[in-house]
Write an enzyme that holds these catalytic residues in place. Structure first.
Site, PDB file in Angstrom:
ATOM      1  N   THR A 201       0.829  -1.214   0.000  1.00 36.23           N
ATOM      2  CA  THR A 201       0.000   0.000   0.000  1.00 36.23           C
ATOM      3  C   THR A 201       0.861   1.261   0.000  1.00 36.23           C
ATOM      4  OG1 THR A 201      -0.164   0.029   2.421  1.00 36.23           O
ATOM      5  CG2 THR A 201      -1.926  -1.115   1.229  1.00 36.23           C
ATOM      6  N   GLY A 202       2.159   1.124   0.119  1.00 34.39           N
ATOM      7  CA  GLY A 202       3.055   2.282   0.145  1.00 34.39           C
ATOM      8  C   GLY A 202       3.669   2.522  -1.219  1.00 34.39           C
TER       9      GLY A 202
ATOM     10  N   SER B   9       1.548  -2.576   7.721  1.00 28.64           N
ATOM     11  CA  SER B   9       0.203  -3.154   7.668  1.00 28.64           C
ATOM     12  C   SER B   9      -0.660  -2.266   6.786  1.00 28.64           C
ATOM     13  CB  SER B   9      -0.429  -3.199   9.067  1.00 28.64           C
ATOM     14  OG  SER B   9      -1.809  -3.538   8.965  1.00 28.64           O
TER      15      SER B   9
ATOM     16  N   ASN C 250       7.919 -11.940  13.410  1.00 27.33           N
ATOM     17  CA  ASN C 250       9.263 -11.798  12.820  1.00 27.33           C
ATOM     18  C   ASN C 250       9.992 -10.566  13.351  1.00 27.33           C
ATOM     19  OD1 ASN C 250       9.096 -14.126  11.257  1.00 27.33           O
ATOM     20  ND2 ASN C 250       8.073 -13.065   9.573  1.00 27.33           N
TER      21      ASN C 250
ATOM     22  N   GLY D 109      11.108 -11.163  16.720  1.00 27.75           N
ATOM     23  CA  GLY D 109      12.269 -12.060  16.636  1.00 27.75           C
ATOM     24  C   GLY D 109      13.552 -11.279  16.394  1.00 27.75           C
TER      25      GLY D 109
ATOM     26  N   TYR E  13      -8.269  -6.684  10.375  1.00 24.12           N
ATOM     27  CA  TYR E  13      -7.361  -5.639  10.870  1.00 24.12           C
ATOM     28  C   TYR E  13      -7.386  -5.605  12.405  1.00 24.12           C
ATOM     29  CZ  TYR E  13      -5.406  -0.857  11.221  1.00 24.12           C
ATOM     30  OH  TYR E  13      -4.653   0.256  11.513  1.00 24.12           O
TER      31      TYR E  13
ATOM     32  N   THR F 289      -5.005   9.645  11.993  1.00 26.96           N
ATOM     33  CA  THR F 289      -3.939  10.610  11.699  1.00 26.96           C
ATOM     34  C   THR F 289      -3.981  10.945  10.214  1.00 26.96           C
ATOM     35  OG1 THR F 289      -2.648   9.691  13.501  1.00 26.96           O
ATOM     36  CG2 THR F 289      -1.443  10.979  11.865  1.00 26.96           C
TER      37      THR F 289
ATOM     38  N   HIS G  52      -1.869   8.158   0.625  1.00 29.04           N
ATOM     39  CA  HIS G  52      -2.092   7.866  -0.793  1.00 29.04           C
ATOM     40  C   HIS G  52      -3.432   8.454  -1.223  1.00 29.04           C
ATOM     41  CE1 HIS G  52      -2.263   5.898  -4.610  1.00 29.04           C
ATOM     42  NE2 HIS G  52      -1.042   5.437  -4.431  1.00 29.04           N
TER      43      HIS G  52
ATOM     44  N   ARG H 134      -9.339   6.397   2.766  1.00 30.59           N
ATOM     45  CA  ARG H 134      -9.740   6.935   4.071  1.00 30.59           C
ATOM     46  C   ARG H 134     -10.337   8.321   3.879  1.00 30.59           C
ATOM     47  NH1 ARG H 134      -4.533   5.169   7.651  1.00 30.59           N
ATOM     48  NH2 ARG H 134      -3.573   5.055   5.599  1.00 30.59           N
TER      49      ARG H 134
HETATM   50  P1  NAD Z   1       0.101   2.997   4.825  1.00 30.11           P
HETATM   51  O1  NAD Z   1      -0.710   2.008   4.057  1.00 30.11           O
HETATM   52  O2  NAD Z   1       0.386   4.315   4.206  1.00 30.11           O
HETATM   53  O3  NAD Z   1       1.500   2.361   5.255  1.00 30.11           O
HETATM   54  C1  NAD Z   1       1.679   0.993   5.552  1.00 30.11           C
HETATM   55  C2  NAD Z   1       2.967   0.537   4.906  1.00 30.11           C
HETATM   56  O4  NAD Z   1       3.221  -0.836   5.269  1.00 30.11           O
HETATM   57  C3  NAD Z   1       2.905   0.584   3.371  1.00 30.11           C
HETATM   58  O5  NAD Z   1       4.047   1.226   2.853  1.00 30.11           O
HETATM   59  C4  NAD Z   1       2.857  -0.888   2.963  1.00 30.11           C
HETATM   60  O6  NAD Z   1       3.419  -1.122   1.685  1.00 30.11           O
HETATM   61  C5  NAD Z   1       3.643  -1.532   4.101  1.00 30.11           C
HETATM   62  N1  NAD Z   1       3.341  -2.956   4.282  1.00 30.11           N
HETATM   63  C6  NAD Z   1       2.130  -3.529   4.476  1.00 30.11           C
HETATM   64  N2  NAD Z   1       2.260  -4.872   4.593  1.00 30.11           N
HETATM   65  C7  NAD Z   1       3.587  -5.141   4.486  1.00 30.11           C
HETATM   66  C8  NAD Z   1       4.367  -6.324   4.534  1.00 30.11           C
HETATM   67  N3  NAD Z   1       3.785  -7.528   4.692  1.00 30.11           N
HETATM   68  N4  NAD Z   1       5.706  -6.242   4.416  1.00 30.11           N
HETATM   69  C9  NAD Z   1       6.321  -5.032   4.245  1.00 30.11           C
HETATM   70  N5  NAD Z   1       5.640  -3.873   4.184  1.00 30.11           N
HETATM   71  C10 NAD Z   1       4.293  -3.928   4.299  1.00 30.11           C
HETATM   72  O7  NAD Z   1      -0.658   3.192   6.230  1.00 30.11           O
HETATM   73  P2  NAD Z   1      -0.327   4.159   7.453  1.00 30.11           P
HETATM   74  O8  NAD Z   1      -1.512   5.009   7.702  1.00 30.11           O
HETATM   75  O9  NAD Z   1       1.001   4.789   7.273  1.00 30.11           O
HETATM   76  O10 NAD Z   1      -0.240   3.110   8.656  1.00 30.11           O
HETATM   77  C11 NAD Z   1       1.012   2.651   9.162  1.00 30.11           C
HETATM   78  C12 NAD Z   1       0.782   1.865  10.441  1.00 30.11           C
HETATM   79  O11 NAD Z   1       0.165   2.683  11.410  1.00 30.11           O
HETATM   80  C13 NAD Z   1      -0.098   0.631  10.255  1.00 30.11           C
HETATM   81  O12 NAD Z   1       0.416  -0.416  11.053  1.00 30.11           O
HETATM   82  C14 NAD Z   1      -1.433   1.089  10.783  1.00 30.11           C
HETATM   83  O13 NAD Z   1      -2.162   0.016  11.311  1.00 30.11           O
HETATM   84  C15 NAD Z   1      -1.019   2.059  11.872  1.00 30.11           C
HETATM   85  N6  NAD Z   1      -2.081   3.061  12.131  1.00 30.11           N
HETATM   86  C16 NAD Z   1      -2.259   4.123  11.309  1.00 30.11           C
HETATM   87  C17 NAD Z   1      -3.276   5.036  11.593  1.00 30.11           C
HETATM   88  C18 NAD Z   1      -3.509   6.264  10.764  1.00 30.11           C
HETATM   89  O14 NAD Z   1      -4.436   7.033  11.066  1.00 30.11           O
HETATM   90  N7  NAD Z   1      -2.744   6.552   9.743  1.00 30.11           N
HETATM   91  C19 NAD Z   1      -4.097   4.833  12.717  1.00 30.11           C
HETATM   92  C20 NAD Z   1      -3.887   3.724  13.510  1.00 30.11           C
HETATM   93  C21 NAD Z   1      -2.864   2.851  13.229  1.00 30.11           C
HETATM   94  N1  UDP Z   2     -16.081   8.333   5.587  1.00 27.56           N
HETATM   95  C1  UDP Z   2     -16.979   9.093   4.851  1.00 27.56           C
HETATM   96  N2  UDP Z   2     -16.729   9.309   3.519  1.00 27.56           N
HETATM   97  C2  UDP Z   2     -15.621   8.820   2.890  1.00 27.56           C
HETATM   98  C3  UDP Z   2     -14.690   8.048   3.646  1.00 27.56           C
HETATM   99  C4  UDP Z   2     -14.967   7.826   4.989  1.00 27.56           C
HETATM  100  O1  UDP Z   2     -17.989   9.565   5.389  1.00 27.56           O
HETATM  101  O2  UDP Z   2     -15.479   9.075   1.677  1.00 27.56           O
HETATM  102  C5  UDP Z   2     -16.338   8.118   7.023  1.00 27.56           C
HETATM  103  C6  UDP Z   2     -16.298   6.657   7.475  1.00 27.56           C
HETATM  104  O3  UDP Z   2     -17.576   6.045   7.325  1.00 27.56           O
HETATM  105  C7  UDP Z   2     -15.901   6.788   8.925  1.00 27.56           C
HETATM  106  C8  UDP Z   2     -15.007   8.029   8.943  1.00 27.56           C
HETATM  107  O4  UDP Z   2     -15.288   8.740   7.732  1.00 27.56           O
HETATM  108  O5  UDP Z   2     -17.027   7.034   9.728  1.00 27.56           O
HETATM  109  C9  UDP Z   2     -13.506   7.712   8.991  1.00 27.56           C
HETATM  110  O6  UDP Z   2     -13.246   6.746   7.996  1.00 27.56           O
HETATM  111  P1  UDP Z   2     -11.791   6.275   7.578  1.00 27.56           P
HETATM  112  O7  UDP Z   2     -11.961   5.374   6.393  1.00 27.56           O
HETATM  113  O8  UDP Z   2     -10.910   7.450   7.406  1.00 27.56           O
HETATM  114  O9  UDP Z   2     -11.192   5.421   8.784  1.00 27.56           O
HETATM  115  P2  UDP Z   2     -11.778   4.772  10.141  1.00 27.56           P
HETATM  116  O10 UDP Z   2     -11.697   5.843  11.150  1.00 27.56           O
HETATM  117  O11 UDP Z   2     -13.178   4.289   9.909  1.00 27.56           O
HETATM  118  O12 UDP Z   2     -10.832   3.658  10.410  1.00 27.56           O
END
Ligand code: NAD
Ligand code: UDP
Length: 319
Positions: free
Chosen positions: A35-36, A75, A104, A107, A150, A180, A186, A191
């Site tokens: 996803t990155g 993730s 891992n 580990g 998730y 956040t 992306h 989201r």
């Molecule tokens: P993101 O999708 O932008 O980043 C996740 C990154 O992990 C991507 O670059 C993806 O390619 C990589 N990845 C996924 N599976 C992988 C694997 N098996 N091996 C190697 N790389 C892998 O999402 P994000 O918002 O940056 O989230 C990052 C972390 O923070 C996640 O663990 C997510 O659960 C956690 N998190 C984010 C938020 C938020 O609001 N952004 C909130 C709560 C938790």
């Molecule tokens: N949401 C929305 N329109 C969109 C995308 C999301 O109304 O185009 C709402 C979604 O139903 C949720 C909130 O915005 O109530 C936050 O969604 P997001 O997908 O950002 O992450 P979540 O907080 O649900 O993990």
């Protein structure tokens, strides 16, 4: 320190790499780009203290040289099934990143006698019955619903982290991250922030799911990475909520983005939650983060949104 960051090419991971490099550490970034994007790390190309390894964390991890800290952020993270990046479309990868990936990376921490930090989530509280959410709340989670791939992977990851801490005395930390946002999300992530920004900048109505009265509390990414660093440097082993406690309904949020982008198109209501179990209220209680980490967010919502709008505007113009 020499720090391994998994998920380095993602939204949060890329900001974290920059933050820790700026603080003088060496960083080894790892990602499989599910996803990155390499573009998120383009600014670090050629940096003398940065090394990138393309690897799936679900497979055995080998990192050359000494590692002092492991930050496990890999993730998928978007719940939106309309996006190719949504974890409901990557269900097995999501469970493997949370389960095998956590095993891992723990580990690596064990073999290297390194400290370990797990990126957990407010999703472990599910659709919470307690509000705001404190770390002592056990959550309200559907174990087989669409979000479960998730939520349960993260709950397992927390349990495994505590098992390594208690049984192998690994120096672990768990951060529970609340919504956040900021540059480098992306654009097609699905989201709410990338969706609303993209729609607003195209002059389209914003797609509000359900009645829009569900709430979230949005933290700007610079504040979040400060909180992550503070936890990394602390000695706290129990989970800590990190997020912005200012709560808004999704409908109010849509109106704010329309106002800041001068989008006259308004909102359009779409059927309630795309996958069910849409948490109705979410706001972190950050009492522990304030007390233990001396951390709280500094960037107001409108300021963070302006910075994010500028990023998405530039991204969309470049496309
Ligand atoms: P993101 O999708 O932008 O980043 C996740 C990154 O992990 C991507 O670059 C993806 O390619 C990589 N990845 C996924 N599976 C992988 C694997 N098996 N091996 C190697 N790389 C892998 O999402 P994000 O918002 O940056 O989230 C990052 C972390 O923070 C996640 O663990 C997510 O659960 C956690 N998190 C984010 C938020 C938020 O609001 N952004 C909130 C709560 C938790
Ligand atoms: N949401 C929305 N329109 C969109 C995308 C999301 O109304 O185009 C709402 C979604 O139903 C949720 C909130 O915005 O109530 C936050 O969604 P997001 O997908 O950002 O992450 P979540 O907080 O649900 O993990």
């Amino acid at each position: 320190m020499r720090i391994l960051i998994t998920g380095a090419a993602g939204f949060l991971g890329s900001h974290l790499c920059t933050k820790l490099l700026d603080e003088g550490h060496e960083v080894v970034g790892m990602d499989n780009f599910v996803t990155g994007s390499p573009a998120n790390l383009a600014h670090l190309a050629g940096h003398e203290r940065f090394l990138f390894i393309r690897h799936d964390v679900s497979d055995f991890i080998f990192v050359p040289g000494k590692i002092d800290a492991v930050l496990h952020f890999a993730s998928p993270a978007s719940p939106n099934p309309l996006s190719p990046y949504g974890y409901v479309n990557l269900p097995i990868q999501t469970m493997k990143a949370g389960a095998l990936g956590t095993h891992n990376t723990l580990g690596v921490a064990r073999a290297q006698k390194a400290r370990f930090l797990l990126a957990s989530t407010s999703e472990i509280y599910g659709d919470p019955l307690e509000h705001p959410q404190t770390e002592s709340y056990w959550g309200h989670v559907d174990p087989i619903g669409a979000r479960s791939v998730y939520d349960e992977a993260k709950r397992f990851a927390e349990a495994l982290t505590m098992a390594y801490h208690r049984y192998h005395s690994i120096d672990t930390r768990i951060i529970r991250i609340f919504n956040t946002y900021g540059p480098r999300m992306h654009i097609d992530d699905g989201r709410v922030v990338p969706n609303f920004m993209q729609q607003a900048l195209r002059g389209e109505p914003l797609t509000v799911y359900g009645d829009g009265l569900q709430t979230r509390s949005f933290c700007y990414v610079d504040d979040l990475v400060d909180g992550i660093a503070a936890l990394l440097y602390s000695d706290e082993h129990d989970p800590v909520n990190v997020g912005n406690p200012v709560e808004t309904t999704i409908l109010e949020f849509a109106h704010t983005i329309n106002r800041l982008t001068n989008n006259p198109a308004g909102v359009i209501f779409k059927p309630e939650s795309r996958i069910g179990n849409d948490p109705q209220r979410r706001r972190p209680d950050i009492t522990r983060a304030r007390a233990i980490l001396h951390w709280e967010p500094k960037i107001a919502l409108e300021e963070g949104l302006q910075r994010t709008i500028a990023y998405f505007r530039q991204k969309m113009e470049a496309e």
